[in-house]
Each structure stands twice: as structure tokens, then as C-alpha cells.
Scaffold this motif. Structure first.
Motif, PDB file in Angstrom:
ATOM      1  N   ARG A  88       0.836  -1.199   0.000  1.00  0.00           N
ATOM      2  CA  ARG A  88       0.000   0.000   0.000  1.00  0.00           C
ATOM      3  C   ARG A  88       0.870   1.247   0.000  1.00  0.00           C
ATOM      4  N   LEU A  89       0.581   2.147  -0.907  1.00  0.00           N
ATOM      5  CA  LEU A  89       1.324   3.404  -0.976  1.00  0.00           C
ATOM      6  C   LEU A  89       0.564   4.544  -0.319  1.00  0.00           C
ATOM      7  N   THR A  90      -0.745   4.423  -0.253  1.00  0.00           N
ATOM      8  CA  THR A  90      -1.577   5.436   0.391  1.00  0.00           C
ATOM      9  C   THR A  90      -2.349   4.803   1.539  1.00  0.00           C
ATOM     10  N   LEU A  91      -2.691   5.619   2.527  1.00  0.00           N
ATOM     11  CA  LEU A  91      -3.381   5.118   3.706  1.00  0.00           C
ATOM     12  C   LEU A  91      -4.775   5.724   3.812  1.00  0.00           C
ATOM     13  N   THR A  92      -5.428   5.877   2.683  1.00  0.00           N
ATOM     14  CA  THR A  92      -6.767   6.473   2.673  1.00  0.00           C
ATOM     15  C   THR A  92      -7.858   5.437   2.854  1.00  0.00           C
ATOM     16  N   ALA A  93      -7.470   4.160   2.889  1.00  0.00           N
ATOM     17  CA  ALA A  93      -8.457   3.091   3.056  1.00  0.00           C
ATOM     18  C   ALA A  93      -7.812   1.965   3.858  1.00  0.00           C
ATOM     19  N   PRO A  94      -8.604   1.158   4.565  1.00  0.00           N
ATOM     20  CA  PRO A  94      -8.032   0.043   5.334  1.00  0.00           C
ATOM     21  C   PRO A  94      -7.476  -1.039   4.426  1.00  0.00           C
ATOM     22  N   ALA A  95      -6.627  -1.869   4.995  1.00  0.00           N
ATOM     23  CA  ALA A  95      -6.042  -2.975   4.230  1.00  0.00           C
ATOM     24  C   ALA A  95      -7.143  -3.963   3.843  1.00  0.00           C
ATOM     25  N   PRO A  96      -7.038  -4.572   2.679  1.00  0.00           N
ATOM     26  CA  PRO A  96      -8.077  -5.530   2.241  1.00  0.00           C
ATOM     27  C   PRO A  96      -7.915  -6.879   2.919  1.00  0.00           C
ATOM     28  N   PHE A  97      -8.962  -7.679   2.860  1.00  0.00           N
ATOM     29  CA  PHE A  97      -8.883  -9.061   3.304  1.00  0.00           C
ATOM     30  C   PHE A  97      -8.326  -9.915   2.167  1.00  0.00           C
ATOM     31  N   ALA A  98      -7.698 -11.021   2.528  1.00  0.00           N
ATOM     32  CA  ALA A  98      -7.072 -11.879   1.527  1.00  0.00           C
ATOM     33  C   ALA A  98      -8.095 -12.427   0.534  1.00  0.00           C
ATOM     34  N   HIS A 104      -6.649  -1.520  10.031  1.00  0.00           N
ATOM     35  CA  HIS A 104      -6.371  -0.095  10.176  1.00  0.00           C
ATOM     36  C   HIS A 104      -4.983   0.182  10.741  1.00  0.00           C
ATOM     37  N   CYS A 105      -4.133  -0.826  10.739  1.00  0.00           N
ATOM     38  CA  CYS A 105      -2.725  -0.615  11.095  1.00  0.00           C
ATOM     39  C   CYS A 105      -1.958  -0.256   9.828  1.00  0.00           C
ATOM     40  N   ARG A 106      -1.165   0.785   9.871  1.00  0.00           N
ATOM     41  CA  ARG A 106      -0.512   1.312   8.674  1.00  0.00           C
ATOM     42  C   ARG A 106       0.502   0.343   8.059  1.00  0.00           C
ATOM     43  N   TYR A 107       1.027  -0.614   8.836  1.00  0.00           N
ATOM     44  CA  TYR A 107       2.060  -1.515   8.320  1.00  0.00           C
ATOM     45  C   TYR A 107       1.479  -2.731   7.596  1.00  0.00           C
ATOM     46  N   VAL A 108       0.194  -2.948   7.717  1.00  0.00           N
ATOM     47  CA  VAL A 108      -0.444  -4.161   7.178  1.00  0.00           C
ATOM     48  C   VAL A 108      -0.935  -3.916   5.754  1.00  0.00           C
ATOM     49  N   ASP A 109      -0.575  -4.833   4.857  1.00  0.00           N
ATOM     50  CA  ASP A 109      -1.034  -4.739   3.463  1.00  0.00           C
ATOM     51  C   ASP A 109      -2.238  -5.638   3.187  1.00  0.00           C
ATOM     52  N   GLU A 110      -2.366  -6.720   3.957  1.00  0.00           N
ATOM     53  CA  GLU A 110      -3.468  -7.667   3.711  1.00  0.00           C
ATOM     54  C   GLU A 110      -3.737  -8.462   4.984  1.00  0.00           C
ATOM     55  N   VAL A 111      -5.005  -8.720   5.266  1.00  0.00           N
ATOM     56  CA  VAL A 111      -5.396  -9.464   6.463  1.00  0.00           C
ATOM     57  C   VAL A 111      -6.009 -10.799   6.042  1.00  0.00           C
ATOM     58  N   ILE A 112      -5.531 -11.873   6.657  1.00  0.00           N
ATOM     59  CA  ILE A 112      -6.056 -13.208   6.386  1.00  0.00           C
ATOM     60  C   ILE A 112      -6.924 -13.621   7.578  1.00  0.00           C
TER      61      ILE A 112
END
Length: 329
Positions: A38-48, A138-146
Motif C-alpha cells: 500500500r502506498l496510500t493510507l486512505t483506506a483500510p487494508a483488504p482481506f485476503a 487499520h494498522c498502517r504496516y499491514v497490506d493484507e489481512v487473512i
């Protein structure tokens, strides 16, 4: 971008196709379509299950040396971290930050175990699984949640999500009848992270349990019912009485502080009055010296009056003077 299909490596641990030597194998013209960090933090990370990665390019396993060089250039290094993440706190965030910054171009996947697995192998949680999922998104370091991540990692799971490295602290984690559920991952080359001392979910829960009465009274004051707090009728009355006592103490404290403030103001005013009294005496003395019965102003007025009378009186002739003295009788 071309992808090398050969598994051969040079002496430096980098695939021969990435060294200075020309590739000896044919390169397939298949683009990597793996999600990018993720380059921008305007939206939460997606689910896998929402990203639905269908990348057809071969996913060659990287060495740590290759990953640290930032290779391959056509896809990120996919790093996996997992946990319960109950009462998400700074210790969780720091661990994920370490996992995210392990390599120059990392894509961090975070697995979160479900309520069923967690309650079975670890215990009851404060937050339910949906709340824990959202906290991670909503953590800035996370790109995807499983979601519903496995309790024990398997080769099939790592292959399905095309995971290059697993990041976790190297402290043994005993659970589910195993002395360390991450033992086989460590042996395969897990990348260790460091725990943050002084903060953990267990520590936070311990504080709440230790100060239970304080928090129960606090929430009763904020409008929660005894039923919502699972407080008995007797304890509710006791807490409410303690709250009333605290309010009275606070009022008394406020009165004392206001009284002290009033006394200080009176003392300041008394000092001002004393100074004014001294100045008023000096003023009255100066006034009397100037305007009193024998004051300078009276003497000056008399002198000026005398001079004015002398100036206004007509000068008498010598003849009138002789007549007055009878010189011509």
C-alpha cells in the motif's frame, strides 16, 4: 516482466539469471500480478479473500540475501505474521513494523485466528474476531489481512498465499500439545522479531482485573447498568455510595482550594491597604503643609494680597500730606 523459471543459483546465492551471466534457460514472458504494498493510507487494508490474487507467474522461493537486495524487482517480498491481536496495542504495532521493514520491498500479510480456535487453544478474548480483524486492517504496516488463520502453519497454507518468509519472535510458543508451534517454521528459516517489553494483552487485562472496582465505579458513573457490568445488587449500591462519597470529597476539596484562594487575595488586598495608608498619611501631611492654617499656600496668598493692595492704592501728593499734619494752620 520476464520471470526466470530455473532454480539454479550462482555462488552468491542469487539466481544466475539475476547475476551478470546471461541466463542459460528460456525465460517465460509472464507478468507477476501479485498485489503491491500500500502506498496510500486512505483506506483500510483488504482481506485476503477480497484481493483474489490469481498470479500465474512462478513464485520462486527467495533467500534472505536475495530479499535484502530488493529482488526480484517485479514483485514484492511476501512476509507473513500472525497472532490473536486482542486489545491491539503498541507492542503488536511494533512487531508488525519490524516485519514490514525486514526487506526493502515487503508486502505484509497478517493472519488473525478466529474466536473458535483462540478460545479452544488459548482462552477467552476481550474483542471478538470481527473487531480484531478490523483493528489489523487499520494498522498502517499491514497490506493484507487473512481471516481465520490456522493455529499451526502448514506448507499448503504458505504455498497458497505465496509466502516467502514468516516473521515472529523466537520465544517458544507452547500450545495445542506442542512445546513450540513455530518450531518447524524456525527450522525452515523464520525471520525473528523482537517483543516490546512492558506491554502485552495479558498485562492490560491484569491491570483491569487488579483495579476492577475502580473501572466498575467509573462505568456506573458513565451510565452503564449493573446488569451490563455483571455487578451484583449489593456491589452496585456500594459502588454508588463510594461515588457519592468521592463527589463530597471533591466538593470539600474545591471549597478548601477556593478558601485558600480567597485568603490569599485578602492578604494581597491588606498589603495594598497598608501601602495606601502609608501613602495617604504622606499625602495628608503634604496637603496640610500646603493648605493648612499656617500652610505655605496661606502665606503665599497673604504676600500676594499685600502686594496687590499696595499696587492698587493711589500715591498721595505732598500737599495733602502737609494738610493732614497741620503745617498750614
Amino acid at each position: 516482466m520476464p520471470v526466470v523459471t530455473t532454480d539454479a543459483e550462482s555462488e552468491t546465492g542469487i539466481p544466475k539469471s539475476l547475476s551478470n551471466e546471461p541466463p542459460s534457460e528460456t525465460m517465460e514472458e509472464i507478468e507477476h500480478t501479485c498485489p503491491q504494498p500500500r502506498l496510500t493510507l486512505t483506506a483500510p487494508a483488504p482481506f485476503a479473500d477480497e484481493t483474489n490474487c490469481q498470479c500465474q507467474a512462478p513464485h520462486e522461493k527467495l533467500t534472505i540475501a536475495q530479499a535484502r537486495l530488493g529482488t526480484p524487482v517485479d514483485r514484492p517480498v511476501r512476509v507473513y505474521a500472525d497472532g490473536i491481536f486482542d486489545l491491539f496495542h503498541s507492542g503488536h504495532a511494533r512487531a508488525l513494523m519490524q516485519a514490514k521493514t525486514l526487506f526493502p520491498n515487503s508486502y505484509l500479510l497478517v493472519g488473525v485466528c478466529s474466536d473458535d480456535l483462540t478460545h479452544k487453544f488459548k482462552g477467552f478474548t476481550v474483542m471478538n474476531e470481527a473487531e480484531r480483524y478490523e483493528a489489523l486492517r487499520h494498522c498502517r504496516y499491514v497490506d493484507e489481512v487473512i481471516r481465520n488463520a490456522p493455529w499451526t502453519l502448514t506448507p499448503e497454507f504458505l504455498e497458497k498465499h505465496k509466502i516467502d518468509f514468516v516473521a515472529h519472535d523466537d520465544i517458544p510458543y507452547s500450545s495445542a500439545g506442542s512445546d513450540d508451534v513455530y518450531k518447524h517454521i524456525k527450522e525452515a528459516g523464520m525471520v525473528p522479531t523482537q517483543r516490546t517489553e512492558g506491554i502485552s494483552t495479558s498485562d492490560i487485562i491484569t491491570r483491569i482485573v487488579r483495579d476492577y472496582d475502580v473501572y466498575a465505579r467509573r462505568n456506573l458513573q458513565r451510565g452503564y447498568t449493573a446488569k451490563e457490568l455483571n455487578v451484583s445488587f449489593i456491589n452496585e449500591k456500594r459502588y454508588r455510595f463510594q461515588n457519592q462519597v468521592d463527589k463530597m470529597k471533591e466538593k470539600v476539596k474545591n471549597v478548601e482550594e477556593r478558601s485558600k484562594e480567597f485568603v490569599n487575595r485578602v492578604e494581597e488586598k491588606s498589603h495594598d491597604l497598608i501601602k495606601w495608608e502609608e501613602k495617604s498619611r504622606e499625602f495628608i501631611g503634604n496637603f496640610l503643609e500646603l493648605f493648612g492654617p499656617d500652610g505655605a499656600w496661606k502665606q503665599m496668598f497673604q504676600e500676594r494680597s499685600s502686594r496687590m493692595l499696595q499696587a492698587l492704592s493711589p500715591k498721595q501728593s505732598p500737599l495733602r500730606s502737609w494738610e493732614r499734619h497741620g503745617d498750614f494752620e
